[in-house]
Structure formats: C-alpha cells, structure tokens
Motif scaffolding. Structure first.
Motif, short mmCIF file in Angstrom:
data_model
loop_
_atom_site.label_atom_id
_atom_site.label_comp_id
_atom_site.label_asym_id
_atom_site.label_seq_id
_atom_site.Cartn_x
_atom_site.Cartn_y
_atom_site.Cartn_z
N ALA A 1 10.37 8.54 -0.49
CA ALA A 1 10.29 9.98 -0.72
C ALA A 1 11.56 10.50 -1.38
CB ALA A 1 10.04 10.71 0.60
N GLY A 2 11.39 11.21 -2.46
CA GLY A 2 12.52 11.77 -3.18
C GLY A 2 13.26 10.80 -4.07
N LYS A 3 12.74 9.56 -4.18
CA LYS A 3 13.45 8.53 -4.93
C LYS A 3 12.76 8.13 -6.23
CE LYS A 3 15.25 6.63 -0.59
NZ LYS A 3 15.26 5.47 0.34
N THR A 4 11.68 8.81 -6.59
CA THR A 4 10.97 8.48 -7.82
C THR A 4 10.69 9.76 -8.61
OG1 THR A 4 8.79 8.68 -6.79
CG2 THR A 4 9.81 6.51 -6.75
N ASN A 5 10.64 9.63 -9.93
CA ASN A 5 10.12 10.73 -10.73
C ASN A 5 8.62 10.51 -10.93
OD1 ASN A 5 9.87 8.76 -12.76
ND2 ASN A 5 11.80 9.37 -13.74
N VAL B 1 0.86 -1.18 0.00
CA VAL B 1 0.00 0.00 0.00
C VAL B 1 0.90 1.24 0.00
CG1 VAL B 1 -1.65 1.35 1.36
CG2 VAL B 1 -1.92 -1.14 1.17
N ILE B 2 0.61 2.16 -0.88
CA ILE B 2 1.36 3.41 -0.95
C ILE B 2 0.67 4.45 -0.08
CG2 ILE B 2 1.98 5.36 -2.44
CD1 ILE B 2 2.58 3.36 -4.64
N ILE B 3 1.46 5.16 0.71
CA ILE B 3 0.91 6.21 1.58
C ILE B 3 1.56 7.54 1.25
CG2 ILE B 3 0.71 7.05 3.95
CD1 ILE B 3 0.48 4.22 4.91
N ASN B 4 0.72 8.55 1.07
CA ASN B 4 1.19 9.92 0.88
C ASN B 4 0.52 10.80 1.91
OD1 ASN B 4 2.24 12.36 -0.43
ND2 ASN B 4 0.12 12.68 -1.03
N PHE B 5 1.29 11.29 2.88
CA PHE B 5 0.75 12.18 3.91
C PHE B 5 1.21 13.62 3.70
CE2 PHE B 5 -0.09 8.79 7.43
CZ PHE B 5 -1.29 8.48 6.82
N ASN B 6 1.75 13.92 2.52
CA ASN B 6 2.28 15.24 2.21
C ASN B 6 1.24 16.11 1.55
OD1 ASN B 6 5.23 14.43 2.69
ND2 ASN B 6 4.60 12.99 1.11
N SER B 7 1.50 17.40 1.52
CA SER B 7 0.73 18.37 0.75
C SER B 7 1.51 19.67 0.72
CB SER B 7 -0.65 18.60 1.36
OG SER B 7 -1.32 19.64 0.66
N GLU B 8 1.35 20.44 -0.35
CA GLU B 8 1.97 21.76 -0.41
C GLU B 8 1.40 22.66 0.68
OE1 GLU B 8 4.24 23.19 -2.41
OE2 GLU B 8 4.66 21.49 -3.73
N ALA B 9 0.12 22.46 1.02
CA ALA B 9 -0.55 23.27 2.04
C ALA B 9 -0.53 22.57 3.38
CB ALA B 9 -1.99 23.55 1.62
N ILE C 1 5.68 7.92 -0.01
CA ILE C 1 6.17 8.70 -1.15
C ILE C 1 6.22 10.18 -0.80
CG2 ILE C 1 5.34 7.03 -2.83
CD1 ILE C 1 2.99 9.08 -3.33
N GLY C 2 6.90 10.93 -1.64
CA GLY C 2 7.00 12.37 -1.49
C GLY C 2 8.06 12.91 -2.42
N SER C 3 8.02 14.20 -2.64
CA SER C 3 9.03 14.85 -3.47
C SER C 3 10.32 14.97 -2.67
CB SER C 3 8.54 16.24 -3.87
OG SER C 3 8.44 17.07 -2.72
N PRO C 4 11.43 15.31 -3.32
CA PRO C 4 12.69 15.48 -2.58
C PRO C 4 12.57 16.45 -1.41
CG PRO C 4 13.15 15.40 -4.92
CD PRO C 4 11.65 15.42 -4.80
N LYS C 5 11.84 17.54 -1.57
CA LYS C 5 11.72 18.51 -0.48
C LYS C 5 10.80 18.01 0.64
CE LYS C 5 8.06 21.37 -2.53
NZ LYS C 5 7.71 22.73 -3.02
N GLU C 6 10.02 16.95 0.38
CA GLU C 6 9.15 16.37 1.40
C GLU C 6 9.79 15.19 2.13
OE1 GLU C 6 4.87 17.40 -0.78
OE2 GLU C 6 5.95 15.55 -1.27
N ALA C 7 11.00 14.81 1.70
CA ALA C 7 11.67 13.64 2.27
C ALA C 7 11.95 13.81 3.76
CB ALA C 7 12.97 13.36 1.51
#
Length: 328
Positions: A226-230, A163-171, A200-206
């Motif tokens: 996080a930060g390891k995928t395009n 299961v992929i989890i994304n708890f990030n957001s720009e806001a 998952i997450g962007s490099p700045k969310e790692a």
C-alpha cells in the motif's frame, strides 16, 4: 479528423471508458484521438492503446470554473473536430465549450444543453460501459457491438505465484471491515499454504492496510504494498499475479482490464451498473440476503459497519480463488 475525449474523474470509470475509445477507433479509423485525463490518473493513459496525445488536467493548477475555462481555451489551437465529454458536470461542459471544438457531444445534464452542440439524455439503469457507448451510438446513428474494456500492461515477474488483495474503497460501505478482513485473510493463508498475498492501496489507505495486517497468521506470506506503487506499476503487478481479490473499487476494474482473474466482493453498489465489464475470469460474490441489498450509499445508514460485507462467506471466497490456483 481530430477527436478529443474528456475522460471521467474516477479510476474505475476511466478503465470502463476504454470501451468507448475502442469504439471511436472502429467508427473513425483514420482519426487522431487525444484525451483529457485528471492528473492523479494520468498513468492509466499510458496503458490505453491507440492514443495520439494525452492532455493532463490538474484541478490544483486550474481551479474553479475559471480554471477549467482557461484549460479548455488552451486547446483551441489544436482545432478539434469533435469533443466527446464523458463526465456530466458543469465544469466539464465549460471546458468543452472553451475548447472551441466544432462539435461538442455529451449528456444533457448540469447545463450540457447550453454548452454542447449536441447533447443526449443520460440513459437510466445501464452498465457504465453501455452508458458511455450510448453517447457514441446516439451521436452517430451507428450501433457498436464490439465492446472491449482493455489496458495493455507488461506483467511484472516480481509478483509471480502471488494473489493481490485490495480491501480498500473510497466509500466505507464498500470497504472491508477490519475484523472481517482479518478473518478472510487467515482463512486464505490456511487454505492455500504455498501462496503469497500482496496487499495494495493508495498512500492514504496505507494506514488501513497496516491495521488490517496486525497479528495475522502466516505473516511471512503477507506483503504490504500500500502506497508503494503508482497506477502503471500496479497494473503491471496485477497482470503478473495469479489473481486479484478485491472490493468493488477502481482496482477491480484495473485487474479485469489487464486480463487477470478477478474476484469482486460487493457490499453497497449495484453490480448491474458498475461491475467489471469483461465476464471472462470474473467472479462476483455478494451476501445477497439483506433487504437493503444492493444500495448505492457511500455509508451504511442501517448498521454503521456494512453488514453486507460482514456476512460474506469465506468458503465461497476460497472456492472462487481455488479455481485460479490449481486447488479445484
């Protein structure tokens, strides 16, 4: 017929604009369809079916209004018949004007009336997909009934039974508070003992994801990507996963568009306007008992840390996820 579409500037909006592109193909079956996309989101264009050419726009290379004018002017040699402008910023209208397209169609915002050949009032209180489609319907006088948000991604075998989890957001008002995130993760690993979870997450969310995973139970089943995928690789991971549990963010739309069961945890933001569009295998979870819900602020002015996220029910999340993990 040559058609150029200026895509939006945010991941979720680009994904939702695929319904507009699909509708263009319906109304102009023999047309050549090109798009302009921001450099940071360029990987998504590879997953959109039926595009003839992708123009990559870099704000760093073409900065300011002068830059967008220069970029648009470079497109004149293509001799586009129609330019559809989905953003509604002055810079996007300047780019459209500079392109020299015979018809330039967009919303009547931020100077669009002067720089477009046809502009229409931006509808209020519509889902973003329907908002984009309305532009096409108003410009052609034809109704679109087949609205499909879809990306084509090859499922990755590397993420099987995960299961992929994304708890990030720009806001921050949509981002999962750290303590609440840890509570949810521990509840999930306790309830689903043979399931792995990838974050998952962007490099700045790692950094945020690193903090989230400190001292958690069952750490051997937690993987930090996080930060390891395009973006292309992320879509492929999502397509191969069991399900995606995510905050209201771009990855929620990405998961929904590749057909993965998607559970979206809403804090700020109005799901009537910006929830993933495909309703099949989509679950929306909101606390829903605060007088301020839903708001559209990027920061929580009342509580600091968004209480609407802190009060989410772990049992509801577990029950929703169990439907996709053969635990029901």
């Amino acid at each position: 017929m040559k058609i150029l579409i200026r895509l939006p500037n945010w991941l979720g909006d680009v994904v939702m604009s695929t319904a507009f592109i699909n509708a263009i193909r319906q109304l102009y079956p023999g047309a050549s369809i090109d798009v302009i996309i921001k450099k940071e989101l360029g990987g998504i264009a590879k997953l959109i079916p039926g595009l003839n050419h992708v123009h990559i726009f870099s704000k760093q290379e073409f900065s300011g209004l002068g830059g967008v004018y220069s970029f648009g002017k470079k497109l004149r040699s293509q001799r586009y018949d129609i330019y559809f402008n989905l953003p509604h910023s002055l810079s996007s209208f300047v780019m459209a004007w500079a392109s020299g397209a015979k018809q330039r169609v967009g919303f009547n915002k931020e100077g669009g009336f002067f720089l477009l050949t046809r502009s229409f009032k931006k509808p209020a209180n519509l889902h973003r997909v329907d908002e984009y489609i309305s532009l096409l319907e108003n410009s052609t006088g034809k109704s679109i009934t087949d609205k499909v948000v879809k990306l084509q991604a090859d499922p990755s075998a590397a993420i099987k039974d995960t299961v992929i989890i994304n708890f990030n957001s720009e806001a921050s008002s949509r981002r999962m508070p750290l303590d609440k995130g840890r509570s949810i993760i521990n509840a999930l690993t306790t309830s689903f003992k043979d399931v792995s979870f990838a974050f998952i997450g962007s490099p700045k969310e790692a950094v945020f994801v690193d903090e989230l995973l400190i001292n958690l139970d069952n750490a051997d089943r937690l993987q930090n990507l996080a930060g390891k995928t395009n973006l292309t690789g992320l879509a492929e991971l999502m397509a191969g996963s069991k399900a995606v549990l995510t905050t209201d963010s771009g990855p929620a739309h990405l998961a929904n568009a590749v057909g993965t069961p998607t559970i979206v945890l809403f804090g700020a933001g109005d799901e009537a306007n910006t929830a993933p569009y495909n309703k099949q295998e989509l679950t929306i979870i909101r606390y829903g008992k605060l007088i301020c819900e839903p708001c559209v602020r990027n920061t929580c002015k009342l509580y600091g840390i968004p209480k609407c996220m802190e009060m989410l029910d772990e049992i509801k999340i577990i029950n929703a996820l169990s439907l996709h993990l053969n635990y029901a």
